[in-house]
Design a protein around this motif. Structure first.
Motif, short mmCIF file in Angstrom:
data_model
loop_
_atom_site.label_atom_id
_atom_site.label_comp_id
_atom_site.label_asym_id
_atom_site.label_seq_id
_atom_site.Cartn_x
_atom_site.Cartn_y
_atom_site.Cartn_z
N ILE A 49 -12.86 -0.22 7.07
CA ILE A 49 -11.52 0.34 6.91
C ILE A 49 -11.13 0.94 8.26
CG2 ILE A 49 -10.04 1.98 5.71
CD1 ILE A 49 -11.95 1.94 3.37
N GLN A 50 -9.86 0.79 8.61
CA GLN A 50 -9.35 1.30 9.88
C GLN A 50 -7.91 1.80 9.69
OE1 GLN A 50 -8.50 -1.65 12.95
NE2 GLN A 50 -9.43 -0.34 14.49
N ASP A 51 -7.54 2.83 10.42
CA ASP A 51 -6.16 3.32 10.48
C ASP A 51 -5.58 3.56 9.08
OD1 ASP A 51 -6.29 3.30 13.19
OD2 ASP A 51 -4.89 1.65 13.51
N LEU A 52 -6.29 4.34 8.28
CA LEU A 52 -5.79 4.74 6.97
C LEU A 52 -4.72 5.80 7.20
CD1 LEU A 52 -5.74 6.47 4.23
CD2 LEU A 52 -6.62 4.16 3.94
N THR A 53 -3.49 5.52 6.79
CA THR A 53 -2.36 6.40 7.07
C THR A 53 -1.63 6.75 5.78
OG1 THR A 53 -2.10 5.25 9.19
CG2 THR A 53 -0.31 6.72 8.51
N PHE A 54 -1.30 8.04 5.64
CA PHE A 54 -0.55 8.52 4.47
C PHE A 54 0.81 9.01 4.93
CE2 PHE A 54 0.92 11.52 1.31
CZ PHE A 54 0.66 10.83 0.13
N TRP A 55 1.86 8.49 4.32
CA TRP A 55 3.25 8.80 4.66
C TRP A 55 3.90 9.59 3.52
CZ3 TRP A 55 5.16 6.82 9.35
CH2 TRP A 55 4.35 5.85 9.97
N ASN A 56 4.83 10.49 3.87
CA ASN A 56 5.45 11.36 2.86
C ASN A 56 6.73 10.77 2.27
OD1 ASN A 56 7.19 11.66 5.01
ND2 ASN A 56 7.02 13.89 5.14
N GLY A 57 6.71 9.49 2.04
CA GLY A 57 7.82 8.79 1.40
C GLY A 57 7.48 7.32 1.33
N ALA A 58 8.34 6.55 0.70
CA ALA A 58 8.11 5.10 0.55
C ALA A 58 8.66 4.37 1.77
CB ALA A 58 8.77 4.60 -0.72
N LEU A 59 7.78 3.78 2.57
CA LEU A 59 8.23 2.97 3.69
C LEU A 59 8.98 1.74 3.18
CD1 LEU A 59 5.10 2.95 6.05
CD2 LEU A 59 7.20 4.28 6.34
N ASP A 60 9.99 1.31 3.94
CA ASP A 60 10.73 0.12 3.52
C ASP A 60 9.99 -1.14 3.96
OD1 ASP A 60 11.46 -0.43 6.22
OD2 ASP A 60 13.22 0.87 6.02
N ALA A 61 10.43 -2.27 3.40
CA ALA A 61 9.73 -3.53 3.61
C ALA A 61 9.75 -3.94 5.07
CB ALA A 61 10.37 -4.63 2.75
N ALA A 62 10.85 -3.69 5.79
CA ALA A 62 10.94 -4.09 7.19
C ALA A 62 9.94 -3.32 8.05
CB ALA A 62 12.36 -3.89 7.71
N HIS A 94 5.01 -0.21 -5.41
CA HIS A 94 5.17 -1.43 -4.62
C HIS A 94 3.86 -1.69 -3.90
CE1 HIS A 94 9.58 -1.63 -5.14
NE2 HIS A 94 9.50 -0.32 -5.14
N LEU A 95 3.54 -2.99 -3.72
CA LEU A 95 2.30 -3.39 -3.07
C LEU A 95 2.63 -4.48 -2.04
CD1 LEU A 95 -0.86 -3.18 -3.06
CD2 LEU A 95 -0.84 -5.08 -4.70
N TYR A 96 2.07 -4.32 -0.84
CA TYR A 96 2.29 -5.27 0.26
C TYR A 96 0.93 -5.68 0.83
CZ TYR A 96 6.95 -3.10 0.17
OH TYR A 96 8.17 -2.59 -0.21
N VAL A 97 0.78 -6.96 1.10
CA VAL A 97 -0.42 -7.47 1.76
C VAL A 97 0.02 -8.29 2.96
CG1 VAL A 97 -2.48 -8.91 1.55
CG2 VAL A 97 -1.75 -7.48 -0.38
N ASN A 98 -0.47 -7.92 4.13
CA ASN A 98 -0.14 -8.60 5.38
C ASN A 98 1.37 -8.69 5.59
OD1 ASN A 98 -2.85 -8.87 5.94
ND2 ASN A 98 -2.99 -10.94 5.12
N GLY A 99 2.06 -7.61 5.25
CA GLY A 99 3.49 -7.49 5.53
C GLY A 99 4.41 -8.10 4.50
N VAL A 100 3.85 -8.67 3.43
CA VAL A 100 4.66 -9.33 2.41
C VAL A 100 4.51 -8.58 1.09
CG1 VAL A 100 5.01 -11.48 1.13
CG2 VAL A 100 4.37 -11.55 3.56
N GLU A 101 5.65 -8.31 0.42
CA GLU A 101 5.55 -7.66 -0.88
C GLU A 101 5.00 -8.64 -1.91
OE1 GLU A 101 7.77 -4.64 -3.96
OE2 GLU A 101 8.94 -5.49 -2.30
N VAL A 102 3.98 -8.18 -2.65
CA VAL A 102 3.29 -9.03 -3.63
C VAL A 102 3.21 -8.31 -4.98
CG1 VAL A 102 1.97 -10.35 -1.94
CG2 VAL A 102 1.06 -8.17 -2.79
N THR A 103 4.17 -7.43 -5.26
CA THR A 103 4.11 -6.55 -6.42
C THR A 103 4.27 -7.32 -7.72
OG1 THR A 103 5.17 -4.87 -5.05
CG2 THR A 103 5.05 -4.44 -7.41
N SER A 104 3.33 -7.10 -8.63
CA SER A 104 3.45 -7.66 -9.98
C SER A 104 4.46 -6.84 -10.77
CB SER A 104 2.09 -7.59 -10.67
OG SER A 104 1.73 -6.22 -10.93
N ALA A 105 4.60 -7.15 -12.04
CA ALA A 105 5.36 -6.28 -12.94
C ALA A 105 4.72 -4.90 -12.97
CB ALA A 105 5.39 -6.88 -14.34
#
Length: 276
Positions: free
Chosen positions: A211-224, A164-175
């Motif tokens: 680049i600022q605030d590069l963060t790695f999370w141990n799961g898939a964050l939800d859209a909200a 999944h890909l999000y830009v500025n809080g909106v999901e923009v995922t291609s196929a």
């Protein structure tokens, strides 16, 4: 998916990249994933207005963080604020990918990369994961061109099945695309390949910009949760982002109180911040 509080994904590492001197990119989570600035990186530049603090500006260099298995789990999210100084040329289609962050082998058959590219004639952000014998990837299909000189909140996640890909809080995922027929997606398990910010194993053009605030999370964050971060800034560890400990009282995104610290949100038309 999941949010970043309670039982949701937790921040494994967060690199604010707000140092003003030295060669260490500190991990704000306290888990010890400090990185080293290498090559052309200018420190102490202006950061995103959403986050305050400083940002690192990459001009050919990057940050190298020693390999760690907890930066290569089966599901994850890579989140960053970026301001490109330049964008990719027409239809280079992966030949000059500009890495925001990566942890992958030399061929990209294991591991992942969040990056900028140009697959359709429009400069865009993208996210790729190694699939064993090929690479699965998605790109921003909104049709809105990435532009130099603007701050973007960019997030790539892998939930164990899909990217999944999000830009500025909106999901923009291609196929879900693939440059071959690989389907064997496994975490990178080769300690000779570090986690990198602004560069990737010397195989791609380096990131050019801040680049600022590069963060790695141990799961898939939800859209909200991602939309909240895009609106209010990525919360520091302990500030609504799921980690332990309180956040820095000087950080514009958090306040200290009797209970847990909470993120602040920006309200349009109002100067300053409002606590919720």
């Amino acid at each position: 998916g999941g949010g970043s509080g309670g039982g949701g994904p937790q921040p494994v590492a967060m690199w604010p990249l707000d140092e003003t001197s030295g060669t260490t990119a500190n991990d704000a989570t306290g888990t010890g994933h400090n990185g080293a600035y290498v090559g052309g990186v200018a420190l102490g530049g202006p950061g995103s207005p959403k986050n305050g603090n400083a940002a690192a500006t990459f001009t050919g260099g990057g940050v190298s963080v020693p390999y760690s298995a907890d930066l290569n789990p089966g599901a994850y999210t890579v989140e960053a604020w970026v301001n490109p100084s330049s964008v990719n040329t027409y239809m280079d289609q992966g030949t000059a990918a500009r890495p925001i962050a990566c942890s992958r082998d030399a061929q990209g058959l294991r591991g992942y990369m969040l990056y900028a590219d140009n697959y359709t004639g429009t400069p865009q952000f993208a996210f790729v994961v190694g699939a064993g014998s090929s690479r699965r990837y998605v790109y921003d299909n909104s049709g809105v061109a990435e532009q130099p000189g603007l701050w973007y909140h960019v997030v790539g996640s892998f939930d164990g099945t899909d990217l999944h890909l999000y830009v500025n809080g909106v999901e923009v995922t291609s196929a879900q695309l693939n440059d071959g027929d690989g389907t064997d997606i496994q975490p990178l398990a080769d300690s000779s390949f570090p986690f990198q910010i602004g560069m990737c194993n010397g195989g791609s053009a380096p990131w050019n910009g801040a680049i600022q605030d590069l963060t790695f999370w141990n799961g898939a964050l939800d859209a909200a949760t991602i939309a909240q971060h895009a609106s209010a800034g990525t919360p520091p560890p302990g500030g609504g982002g799921g980690g332990g400990g309180g956040c820095d009282p000087s950080d514009v995104r958090c306040v200290q109180g009797a209970g847990p610290t909470v993120p602040l949100v920006f309200l349009p038309g109002i100067t300053g911040l409002w606590q919720v």
